[in-house]
Scaffold this active site. Structure first.
Site, PDB file in Angstrom:
ATOM      1  N   MET A 244     -17.989  -0.615   3.290  1.00  0.00           N
ATOM      2  CA  MET A 244     -17.961  -0.561   1.819  1.00  0.00           C
ATOM      3  C   MET A 244     -19.330  -0.851   1.224  1.00  0.00           C
ATOM      4  O   MET A 244     -19.482  -1.697   0.346  1.00  0.00           O
ATOM      5  CB  MET A 244     -16.922  -1.557   1.279  1.00  0.00           C
ATOM      6  CG  MET A 244     -15.522  -1.329   1.806  1.00  0.00           C
ATOM      7  SD  MET A 244     -14.346  -2.607   1.341  1.00  0.00           S
ATOM      8  CE  MET A 244     -14.932  -4.001   2.324  1.00  0.00           C
TER       9      MET A 244
ATOM     10  N   LYS B 186      -7.351   1.435  -3.889  1.00  0.00           N
ATOM     11  CA  LYS B 186      -8.585   1.034  -4.555  1.00  0.00           C
ATOM     12  C   LYS B 186      -9.747   1.649  -3.785  1.00  0.00           C
ATOM     13  O   LYS B 186      -9.807   1.582  -2.566  1.00  0.00           O
ATOM     14  CB  LYS B 186      -8.761  -0.491  -4.579  1.00  0.00           C
ATOM     15  CG  LYS B 186      -7.707  -1.231  -5.344  1.00  0.00           C
ATOM     16  CD  LYS B 186      -8.107  -2.673  -5.573  1.00  0.00           C
ATOM     17  CE  LYS B 186      -8.222  -3.459  -4.289  1.00  0.00           C
ATOM     18  NZ  LYS B 186      -6.949  -3.594  -3.585  1.00  0.00           N
TER      19      LYS B 186
ATOM     20  N   ASP C 236      -2.357   2.002   0.606  1.00  0.00           N
ATOM     21  CA  ASP C 236      -3.740   2.055   0.133  1.00  0.00           C
ATOM     22  C   ASP C 236      -4.318   3.464   0.191  1.00  0.00           C
ATOM     23  O   ASP C 236      -3.781   4.348   0.857  1.00  0.00           O
ATOM     24  CB  ASP C 236      -4.624   1.157   1.013  1.00  0.00           C
ATOM     25  CG  ASP C 236      -4.664  -0.272   0.523  1.00  0.00           C
ATOM     26  OD1 ASP C 236      -4.109  -0.550  -0.551  1.00  0.00           O
ATOM     27  OD2 ASP C 236      -5.243  -1.117   1.220  1.00  0.00           O
TER      28      ASP C 236
END
Length: 253
Positions: A171, A58, A36
């Protein structure tokens, strides 16, 4: 399919030394590693010669591969290799979409092994001397994401804004102003807040303030993802926050 295994490995919060010995062994034995954006690339140095390395990261607004494409790659590599490592930032089971990848692997008969990692929700607060719980201040903490799958603010944040718990939000920088408005609506405008970007890494960056002014402070400091948001009275225990309080008292007196 020859019997292969998917290893879901937690890479930790960013500091490459904050990874378990078991995770290192999995990386050393891997035939393929899918990693990641939040996994420190220094960890790939543990891979053996000839190991297939593939970035599938991502981040907000920039998806290299969709989740379905990642699932498909796991299956494809499972046909080719005995040991496939899926290296995820933090812990695979903390907003890591691990269950979706498990289901994809199991659908073609792959074995599964989970190797937990240290979540940034815990490590970044700890390394900055912010206790998530402290006797006499709070008795619990929330860990939540900023938005749901459809992009809307999570209802859990609205509930968290009403509690006395420490709130850790991952996030969520794109929704920072909306989230702070929710806390203000619940009378938390003076509650201490810390925003910590790239926690545990050499380029770590942090801003302290309160619910009512943290957006302005973040804009002035050009804060961005990846960052965690810490909201609660325990933030005031950070040495820098204590220094700010003393300086403000000197100014007012």
């Amino acid at each position: 399919m020859k019997k292969s295994c998917l290893y879901l490995v937690g890479a930790g919060p960013g500091d490459p030394e904050m990874i378990t010995l078991k995770a290192i062994r999995a990386l050393e034995q891997a035939d393929a590693i899918l990693y990641d954006a939040l996994a420190n690339v220094d960890l790939l140095n543990y891979a053996k010669p000839g190991c297939h390395l593939e970035f599938v990261g991502k981040r907000f607004g920039c998806h290299y591969l969709s989740q379905q494409e990642i699932n498909d790659r796991i299956v494809e590599l499972g046909y080719l290799h005995k040991r496939v490592v899926r290296l995820k930032g933090g812990d695979p089971f903390v907003f890591g979409r691990a269950q979706e990848e498990i289901e994809a692997a199991e659908s073609v008969g792959m074995n599964i092994e989970i190797i937990p990692g240290i979540s940034s929700a815990l490590a970044v607060a700890a390394t900055n001397r912010i206790p998530l719980t402290c006797r006499g201040i709070n008795e619990s903490f929330w860990v939540t994401t900023g938005t749901k799958a459809n992009g809307e603010i999570s209802e859990d944040i609205q509930w968290a804004a009403r509690s006395s718990a420490t709130v850790v939000i991952l996030m969520a920088m794109s929704k920072l102003e909306t989230i702070m408005d929710l806390f203000c609506q619940n009378g938390k405008q003076d509650t201490p807040v810390a925003i910590i970007q790239n926690g545990t890494r050499p380029d770590e960056k942090k801003v302290f303030g309160t619910v009512k002014d943290i957006v302005f402070r973040c804009e002035a400091a050009t804060m961005s993802n990846p960052a965690i948001i810490l909201i609660g009275e325990v933030v005031a225990l950070h040495p820098e926050k204590i220094r700010q309080l003393i300086e403000n008292q000197h100014i007012t007196t």
